[in-house]
Design a protein around this motif. Structure first.
Motif, PDB file in Angstrom:
ATOM      1  N   SER A  17       0.828  -1.198   0.000  1.00  0.00           N
ATOM      2  CA  SER A  17       0.000   0.000   0.000  1.00  0.00           C
ATOM      3  C   SER A  17       0.864   1.250   0.000  1.00  0.00           C
ATOM      4  N   SER A  18       0.346   2.306  -0.608  1.00  0.00           N
ATOM      5  CA  SER A  18       1.086   3.573  -0.638  1.00  0.00           C
ATOM      6  C   SER A  18       1.254   4.138   0.771  1.00  0.00           C
ATOM      7  N   MET A  19       0.246   3.972   1.622  1.00  0.00           N
ATOM      8  CA  MET A  19       0.345   4.450   3.003  1.00  0.00           C
ATOM      9  C   MET A  19       1.381   3.646   3.782  1.00  0.00           C
ATOM     10  N   GLY A  20       1.449   2.351   3.502  1.00  0.00           N
ATOM     11  CA  GLY A  20       2.451   1.526   4.153  1.00  0.00           C
ATOM     12  C   GLY A  20       3.857   1.934   3.770  1.00  0.00           C
ATOM     13  N   ARG A  21       4.050   2.227   2.502  1.00  0.00           N
ATOM     14  CA  ARG A  21       5.372   2.658   2.051  1.00  0.00           C
ATOM     15  C   ARG A  21       5.709   4.035   2.629  1.00  0.00           C
ATOM     16  N   HIS A  22       4.684   4.863   2.769  1.00  0.00           N
ATOM     17  CA  HIS A  22       4.915   6.178   3.389  1.00  0.00           C
ATOM     18  C   HIS A  22       5.297   6.002   4.857  1.00  0.00           C
ATOM     19  N   LEU A  23       4.688   5.034   5.529  1.00  0.00           N
ATOM     20  CA  LEU A  23       5.049   4.748   6.919  1.00  0.00           C
ATOM     21  C   LEU A  23       6.516   4.368   7.034  1.00  0.00           C
ATOM     22  N   LEU A  24       7.007   3.561   6.107  1.00  0.00           N
ATOM     23  CA  LEU A  24       8.415   3.165   6.142  1.00  0.00           C
ATOM     24  C   LEU A  24       9.336   4.383   5.993  1.00  0.00           C
ATOM     25  N   LEU A  25       8.938   5.320   5.144  1.00  0.00           N
ATOM     26  CA  LEU A  25       9.732   6.548   4.988  1.00  0.00           C
ATOM     27  C   LEU A  25       9.719   7.365   6.280  1.00  0.00           C
ATOM     28  N   GLN A  59       0.436   5.620  15.695  1.00  0.00           N
ATOM     29  CA  GLN A  59      -0.876   6.138  15.304  1.00  0.00           C
ATOM     30  C   GLN A  59      -1.033   6.115  13.778  1.00  0.00           C
ATOM     31  N   PHE A  60       0.006   6.534  13.073  1.00  0.00           N
ATOM     32  CA  PHE A  60      -0.076   6.561  11.611  1.00  0.00           C
ATOM     33  C   PHE A  60      -0.329   5.160  11.058  1.00  0.00           C
ATOM     34  N   GLN A  61       0.342   4.169  11.620  1.00  0.00           N
ATOM     35  CA  GLN A  61       0.130   2.802  11.159  1.00  0.00           C
ATOM     36  C   GLN A  61      -1.312   2.353  11.388  1.00  0.00           C
ATOM     37  N   GLU A  62      -1.820   2.589  12.590  1.00  0.00           N
ATOM     38  CA  GLU A  62      -3.191   2.156  12.890  1.00  0.00           C
ATOM     39  C   GLU A  62      -4.223   2.914  12.058  1.00  0.00           C
ATOM     40  N   ILE A  63      -4.032   4.229  11.947  1.00  0.00           N
ATOM     41  CA  ILE A  63      -5.078   5.060  11.348  1.00  0.00           C
ATOM     42  C   ILE A  63      -5.012   5.066   9.823  1.00  0.00           C
ATOM     43  N   TYR A  64      -3.795   5.213   9.267  1.00  0.00           N
ATOM     44  CA  TYR A  64      -3.675   5.371   7.822  1.00  0.00           C
ATOM     45  C   TYR A  64      -3.319   4.084   7.082  1.00  0.00           C
ATOM     46  N   VAL A  65      -2.540   3.227   7.705  1.00  0.00           N
ATOM     47  CA  VAL A  65      -2.173   1.974   7.039  1.00  0.00           C
ATOM     48  C   VAL A  65      -3.247   0.921   7.290  1.00  0.00           C
ATOM     49  N   ILE A  87      -3.175  14.238  19.626  1.00  0.00           N
ATOM     50  CA  ILE A  87      -2.616  15.387  18.905  1.00  0.00           C
ATOM     51  C   ILE A  87      -3.351  15.691  17.598  1.00  0.00           C
ATOM     52  N   GLY A  88      -4.382  14.895  17.266  1.00  0.00           N
ATOM     53  CA  GLY A  88      -5.205  15.221  16.112  1.00  0.00           C
ATOM     54  C   GLY A  88      -5.079  14.318  14.907  1.00  0.00           C
ATOM     55  N   THR A  89      -4.288  13.252  15.001  1.00  0.00           N
ATOM     56  CA  THR A  89      -4.130  12.366  13.840  1.00  0.00           C
ATOM     57  C   THR A  89      -5.461  11.740  13.444  1.00  0.00           C
ATOM     58  N   SER A  90      -6.248  11.328  14.424  1.00  0.00           N
ATOM     59  CA  SER A  90      -7.550  10.727  14.140  1.00  0.00           C
ATOM     60  C   SER A  90      -8.518  11.773  13.596  1.00  0.00           C
ATOM     61  N   CYS A  91      -8.518  12.975  14.156  1.00  0.00           N
ATOM     62  CA  CYS A  91      -9.387  14.045  13.637  1.00  0.00           C
ATOM     63  C   CYS A  91      -9.062  14.351  12.184  1.00  0.00           C
ATOM     64  N   LEU A  92      -7.784  14.381  11.869  1.00  0.00           N
ATOM     65  CA  LEU A  92      -7.346  14.641  10.503  1.00  0.00           C
ATOM     66  C   LEU A  92      -7.868  13.558   9.560  1.00  0.00           C
ATOM     67  N   TYR A  93      -7.781  12.310   9.999  1.00  0.00           N
ATOM     68  CA  TYR A  93      -8.266  11.205   9.170  1.00  0.00           C
ATOM     69  C   TYR A  93      -9.770  11.307   8.962  1.00  0.00           C
ATOM     70  N   PHE A  94     -10.521  11.517  10.040  1.00  0.00           N
ATOM     71  CA  PHE A  94     -11.978  11.621   9.925  1.00  0.00           C
ATOM     72  C   PHE A  94     -12.366  12.777   9.006  1.00  0.00           C
ATOM     73  N   SER A  95     -11.677  13.899   9.142  1.00  0.00           N
ATOM     74  CA  SER A  95     -11.983  15.060   8.320  1.00  0.00           C
ATOM     75  C   SER A  95     -11.679  14.806   6.849  1.00  0.00           C
ATOM     76  N   SER A  96     -10.620  14.048   6.578  1.00  0.00           N
ATOM     77  CA  SER A  96     -10.292  13.686   5.198  1.00  0.00           C
ATOM     78  C   SER A  96     -11.313  12.701   4.638  1.00  0.00           C
ATOM     79  N   LEU A  97     -11.773  11.780   5.498  1.00  0.00           N
ATOM     80  CA  LEU A  97     -12.740  10.766   5.070  1.00  0.00           C
ATOM     81  C   LEU A  97     -14.093  11.399   4.758  1.00  0.00           C
TER      82      LEU A  97
END
Length: 268
Positions: A17-25, A59-65, A87-97
């Motif tokens: 997944s693109s999000m998974g590869r972004h997580l590695l970066l 958080q990024f792994q759980e929420i975006y990956v 810190i808002g990672t989940s809010c950011l995801y919900f708002s994007s969704l």
């Protein structure tokens, strides 16, 4: 290929997944930052101030990956309660969704709530109302230990501080429909959910991070009973897989919790 996917399914899922590869970066860039060192982190098209890079990466792994908070609704302006917004990672995801959603974000830790507001303002996220209060079973305030990142808990071992609280049950009963109720409140979930047992009728989707602490009664059965009573189908995933669990009672070197589960519920 099938055998490799089976043996290394977590790695395979991340790499494909693109999000998974972004997580590695992100891990390559921020993974060696000492814990609890405040940094500005750039990810996707956003920039966040984070108090602890490792907790952000998790958080990024759980929420975006893994997309733990993804849900479907036909509502044009879904209502989302984000209990333990950090810190808002989940809010950011919900708002994007769902860009037109109305998000109520609860964060008990005053320092983290300040970072939450700054991160959302900096990234022009306008559909989130922030309450610097702990969701609880009354409005009388509650004591909990501040950990400095995403682990503040009523069962923590650190210095306790008293913060304002709000009875979640009252807010649920006042809201005609909640499309998503996310609850990551570090041990307070059992008491809060039992108090909300008769107030979940209008909740369509729910995520609960369940925590079990040594010396405290395990109440997973009561949480599941509340979900069943309110006509939720549920799925449970372990956040702390470990070998020989009858011998190894803790996940790696975590001596604070002896069980952490992710519980997903949706209405029949």
């Amino acid at each position: 290929m099938f055998a490799l996917k089976y043996l290394f399914k977590s790695v395979y899922r991340i790499l494909k997944s693109s999000m998974g590869r972004h997580l590695l970066l992100l891990m390559a860039k921020y993974g060696n930052v000492p814990r609890y060192s405040q940094r500005k982190v750039s990810f996707l098209k956003y920039e966040f101030l984070v108090p602890d890079c490792w907790s952000f990466l998790f958080q990024f792994q759980e929420i975006y990956v893994e997309q733990y908070y993804k849900f479907e609704t036909k509502e044009k302006t879904p209502v989302i309660f984000d209990c333990g917004a950090n810190i808002g990672t989940s809010c950011l995801y919900f708002s994007s969704l769902y860009p037109a959603s109305k998000i109520i974000a609860f964060e008990a830790d005053p320092n983290i709530a300040s970072i939450l507001k700054s991160n959302l303002d900096k990234n022009n996220i306008k559909n989130v109302d922030i309450l610097n209060k702990a969701v609880w079973i009354d409005n009388n305030g509650i004591e909990f230990s501040i950990e400095g990142a995403d682990g503040a808990s009523i069962f923590g071992n650190g210095k306790k501080v008293k913060v304002e609280s709000v009875r979640l049950r009252d807010l649920l009963l006042q809201t005609p429909k909640i499309d998503m109720l996310k609850m990551d409140i570090e041990g307070a979930e059992s008491a809060v959910l039992k108090d909300c047992s008769d107030a979940l009728t209008n909740v369509e989707n729910i995520f609960i991070e369940y925590h079990s602490f040594p010396g405290q009664q395990q109440e997973l059965n009561e949480i599941l009973n509340v979900l069943s009573k309110n006509n939720f189908r549920y799925y449970i995933d372990s956040a702390q897989g470990r070998q020989s669990p009858l011998v190894n009672h803790f996940y790696r070197d975590n001596k604070i919790m002896d069980l952490q589960l992710n519980i997903f519920g949706y209405k029949n």
